[in-house]
Design a protein around this motif. Sequence first.
Motif, short mmCIF file in Angstrom:
data_model
loop_
_atom_site.label_atom_id
_atom_site.label_comp_id
_atom_site.label_asym_id
_atom_site.label_seq_id
_atom_site.Cartn_x
_atom_site.Cartn_y
_atom_site.Cartn_z
N GLN A 44 46.38 45.28 36.69
CA GLN A 44 46.58 43.88 37.07
C GLN A 44 48.00 43.65 37.57
O GLN A 44 48.22 42.89 38.52
N LEU A 103 43.24 34.95 41.18
CA LEU A 103 42.21 35.16 40.17
C LEU A 103 41.64 36.58 40.25
O LEU A 103 41.38 37.22 39.23
N TYR A 108 39.66 37.99 36.96
CA TYR A 108 38.81 36.86 36.61
C TYR A 108 37.38 37.05 37.10
O TYR A 108 36.42 36.70 36.40
N TRP A 114 38.59 40.88 31.08
CA TRP A 114 39.34 39.72 31.54
C TRP A 114 38.47 38.78 32.39
O TRP A 114 38.99 37.77 32.90
N GLN A 115 37.22 39.10 32.52
CA GLN A 115 36.33 38.24 33.31
C GLN A 115 36.28 36.83 32.72
O GLN A 115 36.06 36.64 31.53
N GLY A 116 36.52 35.83 33.57
CA GLY A 116 36.41 34.44 33.15
C GLY A 116 37.57 33.91 32.33
O GLY A 116 37.53 32.77 31.87
N ILE A 117 38.64 34.71 32.17
CA ILE A 117 39.81 34.25 31.42
C ILE A 117 40.72 33.47 32.37
O ILE A 117 41.24 34.01 33.34
N ASP A 118 40.93 32.19 32.07
CA ASP A 118 41.74 31.31 32.91
C ASP A 118 43.21 31.68 32.78
O ASP A 118 43.80 31.52 31.71
N PRO A 119 43.85 32.17 33.85
CA PRO A 119 45.27 32.55 33.74
C PRO A 119 46.21 31.38 33.55
O PRO A 119 47.38 31.57 33.21
N TYR A 239 36.06 27.18 39.24
CA TYR A 239 36.92 28.19 38.62
C TYR A 239 38.36 27.69 38.67
O TYR A 239 38.67 26.73 39.39
#
Length: 389
Positions: A44, A103, A108, A114-119, A239
């Motif tokens: 990342q 994303l 994201y 880390w899928q769907g984790i809001d940064p 998103y």
Amino acid sequence: MPHAPSAPVILGNEPGSFPHSVLAERHPAIIRQVREAFPYGPAQHRALDALLASCTKGVVEPLPADAHDRARWEAWGMADYAGRSWYDIPWLWSESYFYRQLLDAVGYFGSGPWQGIDPFRPFKLAELDSPETDEELAALDALSADDQDRALLHGSLWGNRADLGFRLSAVGAGTAETAPGLVADDSEAFWSLLPPTGAGTLCLIADNAGRELVPDLLLIAHLLERGRIGRAVLHIKPYPYYVSDATTADVLDALRRLTGAQGAALEYGRILWAAMTDGRLSLRAHPFSAGPLPYADMPGDLRAELATAALTVVKGDLNYRRLVGDRLWAPTTPFADVTAHFPGPVAALRTLKSDVITGLDLDTEAALVAAEDQRWRTGGTHALIQVRT
């Protein structure tokens, strides 16, 4: 619309301009903040470094062939802008694509952990849980029934300055001095579209989460409780977008904040919770809500939906840019002309944070320029309520 007004599309390639500063300074700063907000791994970090190099000194890269949303971005113009500098394409498109790529860089959209984790979630929660939010919610208890319409409308308008909105309903609220930052005020037209015996649907296209979303929810609760509307549809982002734009998770966080409060805030929270469970309040996360195009180009299903609303409220600066077109309009360009494409009555509630502006009268524009040159456009110190019936 052969006679629709036109003006140059805003680009980011003029050094010293506000759009240029966003691309050259704000976006790199956001990448740094996101890197520090989570313990992302080497892959990342490499992807974030590549995005930083691309958006500051490189060109727009097309999405890979297997990207889940490649077809959508192709329909939104990716082929027209791929291979070009981020600065030389429409600023609205450039910004939107930056957040889509950010994303992707943090995983994201991937299939990993880390899928769907809001940064941006740490920043949103910190604001929502701040002492300032406590103060703004406590201020609700001091409002009389006669104050609520104006105070809650202005709370939604000012967003992060929601406490100012609540205080605007105090003695002398009708004088110009009470709200010196308003450059346009169509409040009477706003309320005329929501009569006390109203049973129609209000669509509210939300802007930011946290302390800006809470006043939006309070306004919806007030309108439902007073019978000014029969139903509300809250349009949010599918998103995370533009750091703080509201998603479903952010709405739930705000609702829990209200239902965990006391006094009037708690009562509003209960109204909203009940309205969601019985269908009087629903959420909508249309893909176009995170698109890089103006609302004049909205797809047919969204257009048909908004056409049924008694009123659509468009919140915030970004949505205003999308509503009127992200162009260098003459400030006196009539708001009704640039929103003629919209499928029903529409109201813009906006704190000014970018160059785009329409609907000012000549005297207002002259006074603003004389007092502040052009700083009033971007400093967040001025706001507007504009309505097209």
